[in-house]
Motif scaffolding. Structure first.
Motif, PDB file in Angstrom:
ATOM      1  N   GLY A   5      -3.376  -3.132  -2.957  1.00  0.00           N
ATOM      2  CA  GLY A   5      -3.527  -1.752  -3.397  1.00  0.00           C
ATOM      3  C   GLY A   5      -2.988  -1.499  -4.785  1.00  0.00           C
ATOM      4  N   LEU A   6      -3.268  -0.299  -5.280  1.00  0.00           N
ATOM      5  CA  LEU A   6      -2.779   0.186  -6.567  1.00  0.00           C
ATOM      6  C   LEU A   6      -2.145   1.563  -6.329  1.00  0.00           C
ATOM      7  CD1 LEU A   6      -5.902  -0.526  -8.824  1.00  0.00           C
ATOM      8  CD2 LEU A   6      -3.920  -1.985  -8.489  1.00  0.00           C
ATOM      9  N   TRP A   7      -0.960   1.822  -6.827  1.00  0.00           N
ATOM     10  CA  TRP A   7      -0.097   0.943  -7.593  1.00  0.00           C
ATOM     11  C   TRP A   7       0.914   0.273  -6.682  1.00  0.00           C
ATOM     12  CZ3 TRP A   7       0.770   5.718 -11.065  1.00  0.00           C
ATOM     13  CH2 TRP A   7      -0.292   5.863 -11.958  1.00  0.00           C
TER      14      TRP A   7
ATOM     15  N   CYS B   9      -3.691  -8.957  -6.326  1.00  0.00           N
ATOM     16  CA  CYS B   9      -4.653  -7.867  -6.128  1.00  0.00           C
ATOM     17  C   CYS B   9      -4.034  -6.512  -6.444  1.00  0.00           C
ATOM     18  CB  CYS B   9      -5.155  -7.862  -4.680  1.00  0.00           C
ATOM     19  SG  CYS B   9      -6.259  -9.217  -4.276  1.00  0.00           S
ATOM     20  N   CYS B  10      -2.751  -6.490  -6.765  1.00  0.00           N
ATOM     21  CA  CYS B  10      -2.017  -5.252  -7.006  1.00  0.00           C
ATOM     22  C   CYS B  10      -1.667  -5.133  -8.486  1.00  0.00           C
ATOM     23  CB  CYS B  10      -0.734  -5.229  -6.175  1.00  0.00           C
ATOM     24  SG  CYS B  10      -0.977  -5.507  -4.405  1.00  0.00           S
ATOM     25  N   GLY B  11      -1.330  -3.937  -8.908  1.00  0.00           N
ATOM     26  CA  GLY B  11      -0.921  -3.731 -10.287  1.00  0.00           C
ATOM     27  C   GLY B  11      -0.174  -2.428 -10.425  1.00  0.00           C
ATOM     28  N   ASP B  12       0.488  -2.248 -11.581  1.00  0.00           N
ATOM     29  CA  ASP B  12       1.298  -1.045 -11.779  1.00  0.00           C
ATOM     30  C   ASP B  12       1.317  -0.666 -13.251  1.00  0.00           C
ATOM     31  OD1 ASP B  12       3.192   1.055 -11.229  1.00  0.00           O
ATOM     32  OD2 ASP B  12       3.871  -0.125  -9.507  1.00  0.00           O
ATOM     33  N   VAL B  13       2.032   0.408 -13.557  1.00  0.00           N
ATOM     34  CA  VAL B  13       2.020   0.967 -14.910  1.00  0.00           C
ATOM     35  C   VAL B  13       2.779   0.113 -15.904  1.00  0.00           C
ATOM     36  CG1 VAL B  13       1.692   3.318 -14.087  1.00  0.00           C
ATOM     37  CG2 VAL B  13       4.020   2.430 -14.369  1.00  0.00           C
ATOM     38  N   SER B  14       3.607  -0.804 -15.421  1.00  0.00           N
ATOM     39  CA  SER B  14       4.320  -1.723 -16.298  1.00  0.00           C
ATOM     40  C   SER B  14       4.690  -2.963 -15.507  1.00  0.00           C
ATOM     41  CB  SER B  14       5.590  -1.073 -16.866  1.00  0.00           C
ATOM     42  OG  SER B  14       6.557  -0.888 -15.836  1.00  0.00           O
ATOM     43  N   GLN B  15       5.063  -4.028 -16.230  1.00  0.00           N
ATOM     44  CA  GLN B  15       5.506  -5.239 -15.544  1.00  0.00           C
ATOM     45  C   GLN B  15       6.789  -4.981 -14.761  1.00  0.00           C
ATOM     46  OE1 GLN B  15       3.713  -7.891 -15.262  1.00  0.00           O
ATOM     47  NE2 GLN B  15       5.191  -9.098 -14.114  1.00  0.00           N
TER      48      GLN B  15
ATOM     49  N   CYS C 206       1.570   2.965  -3.629  1.00  0.00           N
ATOM     50  CA  CYS C 206       0.542   2.753  -2.614  1.00  0.00           C
ATOM     51  C   CYS C 206       0.714   1.435  -1.850  1.00  0.00           C
ATOM     52  CB  CYS C 206      -0.841   2.790  -3.262  1.00  0.00           C
ATOM     53  SG  CYS C 206      -1.120   4.295  -4.209  1.00  0.00           S
ATOM     54  N   VAL C 207       1.480   0.509  -2.413  1.00  0.00           N
ATOM     55  CA  VAL C 207       1.759  -0.762  -1.738  1.00  0.00           C
ATOM     56  C   VAL C 207       3.142  -0.755  -1.102  1.00  0.00           C
ATOM     57  CG1 VAL C 207       2.099  -3.242  -2.082  1.00  0.00           C
ATOM     58  CG2 VAL C 207       0.154  -2.083  -3.157  1.00  0.00           C
ATOM     59  N   ALA C 208       4.164  -0.450  -1.897  1.00  0.00           N
ATOM     60  CA  ALA C 208       5.539  -0.576  -1.404  1.00  0.00           C
ATOM     61  C   ALA C 208       5.843   0.377  -0.253  1.00  0.00           C
ATOM     62  CB  ALA C 208       6.525  -0.341  -2.550  1.00  0.00           C
ATOM     63  N   LEU C 209       5.402   1.620  -0.350  1.00  0.00           N
ATOM     64  CA  LEU C 209       5.786   2.600   0.662  1.00  0.00           C
ATOM     65  C   LEU C 209       5.214   2.268   2.045  1.00  0.00           C
ATOM     66  CD1 LEU C 209       5.600   5.942  -1.404  1.00  0.00           C
ATOM     67  CD2 LEU C 209       7.454   4.274  -1.214  1.00  0.00           C
TER      68      LEU C 209
ATOM     69  N   ILE D 159      -6.128  -0.505  -0.268  1.00  0.00           N
ATOM     70  CA  ILE D 159      -5.683   0.867  -0.486  1.00  0.00           C
ATOM     71  C   ILE D 159      -5.858   1.292  -1.942  1.00  0.00           C
ATOM     72  CG2 ILE D 159      -3.702   2.434  -0.311  1.00  0.00           C
ATOM     73  CD1 ILE D 159      -2.518   0.477   1.767  1.00  0.00           C
ATOM     74  N   ASP D 160      -6.574   2.371  -2.152  1.00  0.00           N
ATOM     75  CA  ASP D 160      -6.638   3.086  -3.443  1.00  0.00           C
ATOM     76  C   ASP D 160      -7.167   2.243  -4.599  1.00  0.00           C
ATOM     77  OD1 ASP D 160      -5.568   4.998  -1.842  1.00  0.00           O
ATOM     78  OD2 ASP D 160      -3.626   5.101  -2.835  1.00  0.00           O
ATOM     79  N   LEU D 161      -8.198   1.459  -4.329  1.00  0.00           N
ATOM     80  CA  LEU D 161      -8.878   0.753  -5.415  1.00  0.00           C
ATOM     81  C   LEU D 161      -9.879   1.731  -6.021  1.00  0.00           C
ATOM     82  CD1 LEU D 161      -9.413  -2.822  -3.939  1.00  0.00           C
ATOM     83  CD2 LEU D 161      -7.418  -1.859  -5.109  1.00  0.00           C
ATOM     84  N   GLN D 162      -9.369   2.576  -6.908  1.00  0.00           N
ATOM     85  CA  GLN D 162     -10.118   3.689  -7.485  1.00  0.00           C
ATOM     86  C   GLN D 162      -9.920   3.712  -9.003  1.00  0.00           C
ATOM     87  OE1 GLN D 162      -8.016   6.010  -4.174  1.00  0.00           O
ATOM     88  NE2 GLN D 162      -9.662   7.429  -4.762  1.00  0.00           N
ATOM     89  N   PRO D 163     -10.865   4.303  -9.733  1.00  0.00           N
ATOM     90  CA  PRO D 163     -10.798   4.256 -11.194  1.00  0.00           C
ATOM     91  C   PRO D 163      -9.483   4.769 -11.775  1.00  0.00           C
ATOM     92  CG  PRO D 163     -12.951   5.020 -10.510  1.00  0.00           C
ATOM     93  CD  PRO D 163     -12.124   4.925  -9.269  1.00  0.00           C
ATOM     94  N   GLN D 164      -9.025   5.929 -11.333  1.00  0.00           N
ATOM     95  CA  GLN D 164      -7.824   6.514 -11.933  1.00  0.00           C
ATOM     96  C   GLN D 164      -6.607   5.614 -11.723  1.00  0.00           C
ATOM     97  OE1 GLN D 164      -6.315   8.576 -14.425  1.00  0.00           O
ATOM     98  NE2 GLN D 164      -7.917   9.927 -13.618  1.00  0.00           N
ATOM     99  N   MET D 165      -6.561   4.927 -10.595  1.00  0.00           N
ATOM    100  CA  MET D 165      -5.452   4.010 -10.346  1.00  0.00           C
ATOM    101  C   MET D 165      -5.526   2.804 -11.292  1.00  0.00           C
ATOM    102  SD  MET D 165      -3.838   5.553  -7.934  1.00  0.00           S
ATOM    103  CE  MET D 165      -4.406   7.071  -8.694  1.00  0.00           C
ATOM    104  N   LEU D 166      -6.742   2.298 -11.483  1.00  0.00           N
ATOM    105  CA  LEU D 166      -6.901   1.132 -12.349  1.00  0.00           C
ATOM    106  C   LEU D 166      -6.623   1.478 -13.808  1.00  0.00           C
ATOM    107  CD1 LEU D 166      -7.610  -1.884 -12.092  1.00  0.00           C
ATOM    108  CD2 LEU D 166      -9.962  -1.300 -12.661  1.00  0.00           C
ATOM    109  N   PHE D 167      -6.960   2.715 -14.207  1.00  0.00           N
ATOM    110  CA  PHE D 167      -6.691   3.127 -15.588  1.00  0.00           C
ATOM    111  C   PHE D 167      -5.213   2.958 -15.936  1.00  0.00           C
ATOM    112  CE2 PHE D 167     -10.281   6.534 -15.335  1.00  0.00           C
ATOM    113  CZ  PHE D 167     -11.237   5.538 -15.469  1.00  0.00           C
ATOM    114  N   GLY D 168      -4.337   3.194 -14.967  1.00  0.00           N
ATOM    115  CA  GLY D 168      -2.908   3.165 -15.237  1.00  0.00           C
ATOM    116  C   GLY D 168      -2.270   1.795 -15.162  1.00  0.00           C
ATOM    117  N   VAL D 169      -3.030   0.782 -14.754  1.00  0.00           N
ATOM    118  CA  VAL D 169      -2.457  -0.562 -14.620  1.00  0.00           C
ATOM    119  C   VAL D 169      -2.258  -1.183 -16.002  1.00  0.00           C
ATOM    120  CG1 VAL D 169      -2.922  -2.924 -13.844  1.00  0.00           C
ATOM    121  CG2 VAL D 169      -3.341  -0.994 -12.310  1.00  0.00           C
TER     122      VAL D 169
END
Length: 234
Positions: free
Chosen positions: A119-121, A146-152, A125-128, A26-36
């Protein structure tokens, strides 16, 4: 006992098998990765490739989905599209893929009740979808590396939330090895080792060393790198 694929069946008893799960990416897209900001972003790409390639090796159905491709997020990473070149991601406007009827229908069509989800984030996109899928009777395995978010903190809070709700945290490598299960299963052995050598760092280097220095195999040959031809710019 052989499956219709010709692959020997794996015992289940609570474990993942190639026959009992579906992969959702889910949502492996540039804008999502920028925020990780909590994980190394190249590692996230790499780990998703382990998961994607393993799903292809073991013939596990895969559901791809993207959000607001044209207006905000950009296209799904070309590395992932390269693994599934003939599969179009399900496009959504909703942050929660479980709110999208086409996404849910694709999961239902697989006939599997276990979802391996990346997915990201992580917080959205993962939890919900994880929480709502479990409410609908699915068992969800969140591929944490495989997942990431805006902060730890954001990532850890999301993982705590889904685990408390009943999801199971896994990694891309653990999923692949759970599907392989037995090194005597030669129908997938070479493909799994190729993924390991390409994407699994020190483990892959160790496999290459064992192949060549211990067992006398020929060194792995990768495709020759061809310098891209310059594109004329207007």
């Amino acid at each position: 006992m052989l499956q219709q694929t010709g692959r020997a069946s794996r015992s289940e008893k609570g474990l993942l098998t190639p026959e009992n799960c579906v992969v959702a990416i889910i949502d492996l897209q540039p804008q999502m990765l920028f925020g990780v900001a909590n994980f190394d972003r190249q590692s996230i790409i790499n780990n998703n490739l382990v998961l994607a390639k393993a799903a292809k090796v073991f013939d596990v159905p895969v559901v791809l989905s993207t959000v607001e491709t044209k207006s905000f997020s950009g296209n799904m990473w070309p590395q992932i599209r390269g693994v599934f070149p003939r599969q179009e991601p399900i496009e959504r406007s909703s942050m929660n893929s479980w709110d999208d009827s086409n996404f849910v229908a694709a999961i239902e069509k697989s006939g599997r009740k276990k979802i391996v989800l990346s997915g990201l984030w992580t917080e959205t996109c993962v939890a919900l979808p994880t929480i709502q899928a479990m409410q609908d009777g699915y068992e969800v395995y969140v591929v944490e590396d495989c997942c990431g978010d805006v902060s730890q903190l954001a990532h850890e809070n999301a993982m705590r939330r889904v685990v408390q709700a009943g999801a199971k945290p896994v990694t891309a490598l653990s999923v692949m090895l759970e599907w392989q299960r037995d090194w005597a299963q030669h129908d997938t052995y070479d493909a799994v080792m190729d993924i390991v050598k390409t994407h699994c760092g020190a483990y892959g280097v160790g496999v290459e060393y064992a192949y060549t220095m211990v067992h006398g195999a020929a060194p792995t040959k990768l495709p020759e790198y061809v310098v891209p031809v310059p594109v004329a710019h207007k």
